[in-house]
Design an enzyme around this catalytic site. Structure first.
Site, PDB file in Angstrom:
ATOM      1  N   ASP A 239       1.050  -1.767  -0.151  1.00  0.00           N
ATOM      2  CA  ASP A 239      -0.544  -0.143   0.248  1.00  0.00           C
ATOM      3  C   ASP A 239       0.761   1.252   0.038  1.00  0.00           C
ATOM      4  OD1 ASP A 239       1.188  -0.390   2.134  1.00  0.00           O
ATOM      5  OD2 ASP A 239      -1.149   0.246   3.310  1.00  0.00           O
ATOM      6  N   GLU A 323      11.489  -3.811  11.853  1.00  0.00           N
ATOM      7  CA  GLU A 323      12.326  -3.740  11.401  1.00  0.00           C
ATOM      8  C   GLU A 323      14.099  -3.952  12.488  1.00  0.00           C
ATOM      9  OE1 GLU A 323       9.699  -1.676  12.058  1.00  0.00           O
ATOM     10  OE2 GLU A 323       8.906  -0.904  10.153  1.00  0.00           O
TER      11      GLU A 323
HETATM   12  C1  UGA Z   1       3.700  -0.725   9.265  1.00  0.00           C
HETATM   13  C2  UGA Z   1       4.443  -1.231   8.690  1.00  0.00           C
HETATM   14  O1  UGA Z   1       5.023  -0.371   7.551  1.00  0.00           O
HETATM   15  C3  UGA Z   1       5.742  -2.749   8.376  1.00  0.00           C
HETATM   16  O2  UGA Z   1       5.574  -3.458   7.406  1.00  0.00           O
HETATM   17  C4  UGA Z   1       4.971  -3.180   9.628  1.00  0.00           C
HETATM   18  O3  UGA Z   1       4.696  -5.022   9.116  1.00  0.00           O
HETATM   19  C5  UGA Z   1       3.808  -2.762  10.787  1.00  0.00           C
HETATM   20  O4  UGA Z   1       3.206  -1.378  10.310  1.00  0.00           O
HETATM   21  C6  UGA Z   1       3.618  -3.335  12.052  1.00  0.00           C
HETATM   22  O5  UGA Z   1       4.370  -3.136  12.643  1.00  0.00           O
HETATM   23  O6  UGA Z   1       2.670  -4.139  11.909  1.00  0.00           O
HETATM   24  P1  UGA Z   1       1.002  -1.062   8.037  1.00  0.00           P
HETATM   25  O7  UGA Z   1       1.011   0.434   6.685  1.00  0.00           O
HETATM   26  O8  UGA Z   1       0.657  -0.302   9.757  1.00  0.00           O
HETATM   27  O9  UGA Z   1       2.584  -1.229   7.949  1.00  0.00           O
HETATM   28  O10 UGA Z   1       0.596  -2.301   8.021  1.00  0.00           O
HETATM   29  P2  UGA Z   1      -0.173  -2.826   6.827  1.00  0.00           P
HETATM   30  O11 UGA Z   1       0.067  -1.920   5.013  1.00  0.00           O
HETATM   31  O12 UGA Z   1      -1.209  -3.516   6.785  1.00  0.00           O
HETATM   32  O13 UGA Z   1       0.106  -4.058   6.832  1.00  0.00           O
HETATM   33  C7  UGA Z   1       2.097  -4.316   6.061  1.00  0.00           C
HETATM   34  C8  UGA Z   1       1.608  -5.235   4.975  1.00  0.00           C
HETATM   35  O14 UGA Z   1       1.577  -6.460   5.478  1.00  0.00           O
HETATM   36  C9  UGA Z   1       1.312  -5.057   3.940  1.00  0.00           C
HETATM   37  O15 UGA Z   1       1.789  -5.185   2.613  1.00  0.00           O
HETATM   38  C10 UGA Z   1      -0.019  -6.094   4.370  1.00  0.00           C
HETATM   39  O16 UGA Z   1      -0.662  -6.054   3.009  1.00  0.00           O
HETATM   40  C11 UGA Z   1       0.654  -7.130   4.929  1.00  0.00           C
HETATM   41  N1  UGA Z   1      -0.451  -7.528   5.251  1.00  0.00           N
HETATM   42  C12 UGA Z   1      -1.108  -6.767   6.323  1.00  0.00           C
HETATM   43  C13 UGA Z   1      -0.769  -8.842   5.658  1.00  0.00           C
HETATM   44  O17 UGA Z   1       0.248  -9.833   4.942  1.00  0.00           O
HETATM   45  N2  UGA Z   1      -1.599  -9.633   6.911  1.00  0.00           N
HETATM   46  C14 UGA Z   1      -2.474  -8.665   7.704  1.00  0.00           C
HETATM   47  O18 UGA Z   1      -3.055  -9.920   8.670  1.00  0.00           O
HETATM   48  C15 UGA Z   1      -2.017  -7.441   7.488  1.00  0.00           C
HETATM   49 MN    MN Z   2       0.725  -0.275   4.989  1.00  0.00          MN
END
Ligand code: UGA
Ligand code: MN
Length: 383
Positions: A239, A323
């Site tokens: 995203d 990270e």
């Molecule tokens: C932030 C960080 O940028 C992420 O790299 C980190 O994993 C996350 O917080 C965290 O600390 O949990 P954020 O934008 O809040 O990211 O999170 P998302 O964009 O919802 O998820 C990160 C990535 O994991 C996305 O590519 C999303 O598609 C994926 N994701 C998310 C999954 O594969 N499974 C899930 O249940 C949720």
């Molecule tokens: Mn994100």
């Protein structure tokens, strides 16, 4: 001596030129090179591209140039041949000829666009590297999971990656099965890719703060360790917004490279702090949280070499500390960090979070009246 009138001199010259043109036309007509295609089936797109045909030499234009009019004339000729080449005009024959025409146009477009791409900045990376085909590959790891924004987000990222040479996209679904919609998206864009799945362990699914994308990234690390010898690994969430120049910044990462990320926390930025000697001396982030490396997931890349050397390093299942945990275990010193993006003065990636949409109500579209229609097929897409 009476001088000849200049008018008669001109008339003689004009006559001579006309005679030459006549000779050229006659010669070409006799050899069948002028606007005729003896057999539509032997018509080759090479004739449109100024590429000699490989020895067929059956009276077709061998040295035409790439031009719209070249294509149009050639297709006109093919159409004119329909029904006059002594063959019966069947549906199959019309289809064959249509297919052949489509092929000619496709070849022409590909060649023409290919030419444009290297000559202009259409593909930034291609332009930057010229004809260098020996580029380190960027292994771009994208965790993803099913939600209304998934396909729009992946579409946007795929179209970004179309502009990046030497990239291998590792798309890892947090799912028990691989989505056919994603598989066909990956196939359609033709970006070299690997499509994997890795589910978040059950125990984390229940917690309020989930370690998102961790299982996915760790599965990708395993894949890299088993399949790659060199290149660079970058964790690119589905995203975010990526400026294509970022990929050329990270491509030659020796150990770990870092750069600023926009739209992170309330301060709107996460970045290494770089002194005037170009050395990373600290970090700027709205959420330091006692982290040694308070950076965003989108703010660093690691060489495949280092990933292979540190064969037991994975991302921890600790929300917010993925990270930091990962980088700490790589045993890097501050001087190992290569600041990119013009000494970290440019923002080339943003932590955009797509607005979360409520899940769709699928029942209307699932109704009996739509059985066997396009709406039935679109069901696959509705989340
Ligand atoms: C932030 C960080 O940028 C992420 O790299 C980190 O994993 C996350 O917080 C965290 O600390 O949990 P954020 O934008 O809040 O990211 O999170 P998302 O964009 O919802 O998820 C990160 C990535 O994991 C996305 O590519 C999303 O598609 C994926 N994701 C998310 C999954 O594969 N499974 C899930 O249940 C949720
Ligand atoms: Mn994100």
């Amino acid at each position: 001596m009476v001088p000849r009138a200049p008018l008669s001199k001109m008339a003689a010259g004009l006559f001579f030129i006309c005679f030459l043109i006549y000779l050229v036309i006659i010669t070409r007509l006799e050899s069948g090179q002028f606007g005729t295609v003896s057999d539509p089936a032997s018509f080759s797109s090479r004739m449109l591209m100024n590429h000699p045909t490989s020895g067929s030499g059956d009276g077709i234009l061998l040295h035409d140039t790439i031009s719209n009019s070249g294509v149009i004339t050639a297709i006109d000729n093919m159409v004119n041949q329909i029904g006059t080449a002594g063959t019966e005009l069947t549906e199959t024959r019309v289809k064959d000829i249509s297919n052949e025409i489509a092929k000619q146009i496709a070849d022409y477009v590909v060649q023409k666009l290919g030419k444009t791409a290297t000559n202009s900045n259409v593909c930034y990376g291609c332009w930057k590297h010229g004809n260098n085909t020996d580029l380190p590959v960027i292994y771009l790891v994208t965790p993803t999971y099913r939600r209304p924004e998934q396909i729009p987000d992946l579409t946007r990222l795929a179209q970004t990656l179309l502009n990046v040479p030497a990239v291998h996209w590792i798309v890892v679904e947090d799912s028990s099965s691989l989505s056919t919609v994603i598989a066909s998206l990956l196939k359609r864009y033709g970006i070299p890719h690997t499509h994997l799945k890795a589910q978040m362990p059950e125990k984390y699914k229940k917690s309020k703060l989930k370690p998102r994308g961790v299982a996915n990234r760790n599965a990708a690390l395993d894949w890299v360790r088993s399949n790659c010898k060199s290149g660079v690994v970058y964790f690119a969430d589905d995203d975010n917004t990526y400026d294509i120049r970022l990929f050329e910044e990270m491509r030659y990462t020796k150990k770990v490279s870092m750069w600023p990320v926009g739209l992170v926390t309330k301060v709107g930025l996460s970045s290494p702090v770089v002194n005037n000697k170009g050395v990373v001396i600290d970090f700027f982030d709205g959420w330091m949280a006692n982290r040694k490396f308070p950076v965003d997931m989108a703010g660093f890349a690691v060489s495949v070499q280092l990933v292979l050397e540190k064969s037991d390093v994975y991302m921890p299942y600790v929300p917010g500390h993925e990270e930091d945990g990962f980088l700490k275990k790589l045993d890097i010193t501050p001087t190992d960090i290569e600041p990119k993006a013009d000494r970290c003065t440019q923002i080339l990636v943003w932590h955009t979070q797509t607005k979360s949409n409520s899940p769709a109500n699928r029942t209307t579209a699932a109704g009996k009246r739509y059985k066997g229609t396009n709406i039935d097929m679109l069901q696959e897409w509705i989340v």
